[in-house]
Design a protein around this motif. Structure first.
Motif, short mmCIF file in Angstrom:
data_model
loop_
_atom_site.label_atom_id
_atom_site.label_comp_id
_atom_site.label_asym_id
_atom_site.label_seq_id
_atom_site.Cartn_x
_atom_site.Cartn_y
_atom_site.Cartn_z
N THR B 40 0.84 -1.20 0.00
CA THR B 40 0.00 0.00 0.00
C THR B 40 0.88 1.25 0.00
OG1 THR B 40 -1.73 -1.18 1.19
CG2 THR B 40 -1.83 1.22 1.25
N ASP B 41 1.98 1.22 0.75
CA ASP B 41 2.88 2.37 0.74
C ASP B 41 3.39 2.66 -0.67
OD1 ASP B 41 3.02 2.93 3.63
OD2 ASP B 41 3.96 0.96 3.75
N ARG B 42 3.71 1.58 -1.39
CA ARG B 42 4.21 1.77 -2.76
C ARG B 42 3.12 2.34 -3.66
NH1 ARG B 42 6.39 -3.33 -1.55
NH2 ARG B 42 8.44 -3.03 -0.60
N GLU B 43 1.86 1.89 -3.44
CA GLU B 43 0.76 2.43 -4.23
C GLU B 43 0.54 3.91 -3.90
OE1 GLU B 43 -1.61 -1.85 -4.21
OE2 GLU B 43 -2.60 -0.08 -3.39
N VAL B 44 0.71 4.26 -2.62
CA VAL B 44 0.56 5.66 -2.21
C VAL B 44 1.65 6.51 -2.88
CG1 VAL B 44 0.76 7.25 -0.25
CG2 VAL B 44 -0.59 5.15 -0.03
N ASP B 332 18.48 5.63 5.70
CA ASP B 332 18.32 4.79 4.51
C ASP B 332 16.85 4.48 4.23
OD1 ASP B 332 21.12 4.63 4.35
OD2 ASP B 332 21.12 2.99 5.82
N ALA B 333 15.97 5.23 4.86
CA ALA B 333 14.53 4.94 4.79
C ALA B 333 14.04 4.72 3.35
CB ALA B 333 13.72 6.04 5.47
N PRO B 334 14.43 5.54 2.38
CA PRO B 334 13.92 5.32 1.02
C PRO B 334 14.20 3.91 0.51
CG PRO B 334 14.89 7.51 1.17
CD PRO B 334 15.22 6.80 2.47
N ASP B 335 15.30 3.30 0.95
CA ASP B 335 15.62 1.94 0.50
C ASP B 335 14.59 0.92 0.97
OD1 ASP B 335 17.85 3.02 -0.61
OD2 ASP B 335 19.23 2.32 0.97
N ALA B 336 13.94 1.20 2.07
CA ALA B 336 12.95 0.26 2.62
C ALA B 336 11.73 0.13 1.70
CB ALA B 336 12.50 0.72 4.01
N PHE B 337 11.59 1.11 0.78
CA PHE B 337 10.40 1.11 -0.10
C PHE B 337 10.67 0.48 -1.46
CE2 PHE B 337 9.73 4.41 2.99
CZ PHE B 337 8.38 4.32 3.30
N VAL B 338 11.92 0.12 -1.71
CA VAL B 338 12.26 -0.44 -3.02
C VAL B 338 11.74 -1.87 -3.12
CG1 VAL B 338 14.16 -1.08 -4.56
CG2 VAL B 338 14.31 1.03 -3.20
N ALA B 339 10.97 -2.12 -4.17
CA ALA B 339 10.44 -3.47 -4.37
C ALA B 339 11.51 -4.33 -5.01
CB ALA B 339 9.21 -3.41 -5.26
N ASP B 340 11.72 -5.50 -4.47
CA ASP B 340 12.78 -6.39 -4.94
C ASP B 340 12.39 -7.79 -4.48
OD1 ASP B 340 15.13 -7.99 -4.99
OD2 ASP B 340 16.39 -6.22 -4.86
N ASP B 341 12.54 -8.77 -5.38
CA ASP B 341 12.14 -10.14 -5.04
C ASP B 341 12.91 -10.69 -3.85
OD1 ASP B 341 10.27 -10.16 -6.96
OD2 ASP B 341 11.23 -11.62 -8.27
N ALA B 342 14.12 -10.15 -3.62
CA ALA B 342 14.92 -10.66 -2.50
C ALA B 342 14.43 -10.08 -1.17
CB ALA B 342 16.39 -10.31 -2.69
#
Lengths: 353, 353
Positions: B40-44, B332-342
Motif C-alpha cells: 500500500t505504501d508503494r501504491e501511495v 536509509d529509509a527510502p531503500d525500505a520502499f524499493v520493491a525487490d524479489d529478495a
C-alpha cells in the motif's frame, strides 16, 4: 395412483398411472394434499435443469409438497400428521460428509439427488414415501398452504447465510432490493417486512398483479427496462441487502454495485454459461473497499423448513390470497405449469385434509 | 523531528523535518520505534491509492507502527507503554455511524481518513500523537516486532469475516489457497497453520526467499505462469478457503471456481478499473449451486489488533527471522520502499525500546 410427470422427449407434463409406493424401513407413506409449482419445474420440463432418475423414462414432478401421513410404518409419526418433505436425498448406495452431517443442502450437485428435479421422482402423485428425517411436521391449520413451506425455506436459508456473513460487525440493514418479481421474489419481499425501505425489480407493464402486491407490501417497483440494476443507487439508493432471484447473470455483478458499504448480496438464480464483459477491476475493488459480501444459496435444510413454518404463519392473509393465484385439479395439472404474467403461484391439488 | 514523507509531484520518499506534534486532549504522544512498509505504501507513493492531507504538500508515510508512550497526556496509558496505533481516523468535524459504533474499519473510503495512506499523515516520524482509543497496548517483549501487528490484523479481520460467513453450517475447512506471495500473503500463510493442506500462488523463479518460506511452512508453491488459478482444482484440488492478496482482478473470478463446495474467498487486493470478458453465467451458477461465499475486507479494528498480538506471539521464530528481511536506519529509509524479489518485509527504525 396418479402422478404428474414429464416423459423423456416430451415438452409438457402429463398425468400418468404408477403403482402406489411401499414405504421402506424408516420411511412413512404420505398421502399428498397439494404440490406447488415454480420456475425450477419449468426448467426441468425444458430440460435446462435437473435430470431423470437413472434408467427411468419419466420424472414425476414436484418438490413443493404438503401431505398427510397415511402409514407411519414404524416412524414416530401418527396417522393424520401433516408433513412437508425436504427435497434432497442421498444417492443410492453412496454417502458423503454432507448427508453424514445432516446438511444435504450444502452438497454439490453431483453428491445429491433432488426429488422432482434431479435424479429422483418428485411428490406430484397421490402418495409418496419419504424417510422420517426428511419429513417436517407442520400445524394442521397450515395444511392448505403447506406447499409454500419449501419455497419459503429457500429464502430462509439464503437470508440466514447472508445475515451470518454480516455477523462480524454491528450490521443494521434498512433497505433491500429484491431482483425478480416471480413467486420467490414476491415471497421474499413479503418476508422482508422488518426493512424500512424495500425495492422489487421486474420488467412488466401495469396493470400487473405482481406490481400490485409489491406496492401493497409497501415496496417500490423498479422497472428494469427504465432503471437497470446498475442505476438503482442513483435513482433510489444503495441498499443493504440484494436478493437475486432471476438467474440473470449480469445481476450478480450489477447487484454488487447497488449495495451500500457492508452490504450483502444473496444469489439464488441458476443461469447457464454466458460470457460478457465486466469491469472486473471495479467489481473487485468495490467488494474490498466497501467490505461487501456475496453468498450463493441453493436448496434448504430441515431447520429452514421449521423457520419457514413460523414465517408462513406470519404472512398477511391478503398476501397469501393474492399470491396463490391458482390451485388446479389434478385433471388440469398441466395448466399449473403454464407461465403467464397473470399467474403468480400455482399448485396442483391431490386431496383435501 | 524527522519524518519520511512523499511530496506532491515526487516519486520517491524523502526524510523531512517537521515540528514535534503536541497531543490534543484525549491523545497520547508516542515515540516511534519501528514502522513497517507494505505494498500500500508503494501504491501511495505511485499515486494509485490514497491521497494527501487537505492543503498539505506532502504526506508522512507509514501505517504499520509500533511505539512507546512518551506523554500519556491524561490518557490511561503510562510512560513506557508499548502501543500500536490503528489506522483509520474520523474526518475532522464530521462523524458517521461507522465511527459512532466503533467500527471505522467498515466505513467506505469517503467517510474516513487513513493515516499514512489517505488524507492524514502517517506514523513514520520520530513522534506521533493518537487518540487513546486508537492505541492498542502490546507486551514489551513484542516491541521490536510490533510493526507486524497491523498487517496481521488485516488478515485477522478478513479471516473473521470469511469464517462467520460459513457459520450457518458445520464448515470444516482443510485446504487453503493464498493468492500472492508478497508480505501479506506470506504472513497469512503462516497464520493458516491449522489447515491440513495449503497452497501459495506466485510468479517467481527459484531460488527465491518467499518460495523457501512457503515450503518451510509446509505449503505447496503454485507458479501462476504454469498453473493459473483456474487450473488449481485440476492440478491440485479445490480448496475451502481462497485468500486473495494480489489486487489482480481476474483472481476474484478464477478464485471462486477454485473453491470447494461451501468454500469462501476473501478478497483484499485493490485493483484499478479493468474490463475483461468473464463467463458470468458459470460464475453466478457456481456460486449458487455450490453455496460459495465471497467477502471483501479492508482495514481492521481494535479487536483484530488484539487478536493479532496473540497471533504474532505464536508465529515461529524462524519465520519472523526470515520474513523480516530488512530493518532500515532512518537515513536509509527510502531503500525500505524499493520493491525487490529478495526483499520480503521491511521496516524503518526510529528508536529502540
Amino acid at each position: 395412483m396418479r402422478a404428474v410427470a414429464i416423459r423423456r422427449g416430451e415438452t409438457s407434463p402429463t398425468v400418468v398411472e404408477k403403482p402406489r409406493p411401499e414405504p421402506a424401513t424408516g420411511e412413512a407413506l404420505v398421502r399428498t394434499l397439494r404440490v406447488g409449482v415454480d420456475g425450477t419445474d419449468r426448467e426441468v420440463i425444458d430440460g435446462t435443469h435437473g435430470g431423470y432418475p437413472e434408467g427411468d423414462d419419466h420424472l414425476v414432478l414436484g418438490h413443493e409438497a404438503v401431505g398427510v401421513v397415511e402409514d407411519p410404518n414404524g416412524t414416530s409419526f401418527e396417522v393424520g400428521d401433516v408433513v412437508v418433505p425436504t427435497v434432497r436425498r442421498r444417492p443410492e448406495g453412496r454417502t458423503n460428509d454432507y448427508f453424514e452431517r445432516g446438511q444435504a443442502d450444502m452438497a454439490p450437485p453431483d453428491q445429491c439427488l433432488e426429488r422432482g428435479i434431479s435424479g429422483a421422482h418428485g411428490f406430484m402423485s397421490d402418495y409418496f414415501t419419504s424417510p422420517e428425517e426428511t419429513l417436517v411436521p407442520i400445524p394442521e391449520h397450515l395444511a392448505p398452504l403447506g406447499f409454500l413451506v419449501e419455497p419459503i425455506s429457500i429464502t430462509e436459508k439464503a437470508l440466514h447465510h447472508a445475515y451470518v456473513s454480516r455477523s462480524a460487525f454491528d450490521w443494521r440493514p434498512e433497505s433491500a432490493l429484491v431482483l425478480g418479481n416471480g413467486p420467490l421474489g414476491l415471497l421474499t419481499l413479503a418476508m422482508l417486512d422488518d426493512y424500512e425501505r424495500t425495492y422489487c425489480l421486474g420488467r412488466r407493464d401495469r396493470p400487473d398483479p405482481s406490481i400490485d402486491i409489491i406496492e401493497r407490501l409497501g415496496a417500490t417497483y423498479v422497472d428494469s427496462r427504465r432503471t437497470p440494476v446498475a442505476e438503482v443507487p442513483e435513482s433510489h439508493e444503495t441498499v443493504d441487502l440484494v436478493f437475486e432471484a432471476t438467474g440473470y447473470a449480469r445481476h450478480a455483478f450489477d447487484g454488487i454495485h447497488a449495495l451500500a458499504p457492508g452490504g450483502v448480496a444473496a444469489l439464488l438464480g441458476v443461469p447457464e454459461s454466458w460470457s460478457f464483459e465486466v469491469d472486473g477491476g471495479s467489481f473487485h475493488k468495490d467488494v474490498v473497499m466497501n467490505n461487501k459480501a456475496i453468498v450463493g444459496s441453493v436448496n434448504s435444510g430441515a431447520a429452514h423448513f421449521e423457520s419457514a413454518v413460523d414465517t408462513l404463519t406470519d404472512l398477511p392473509d391478503w398476501f397469501v390470497d393474492e399470491f396463490v393465484s391458482g390451485v388446479y385439479h389434478l385433471d388440469d395439472a398441466p395448466d399449473a405449469f403454464v407461465a403467464d404474467d397473470a399467474v403468480l403461484k400455482t399448485a396442483v391439488q391431490f386431496d383435501t385434509y
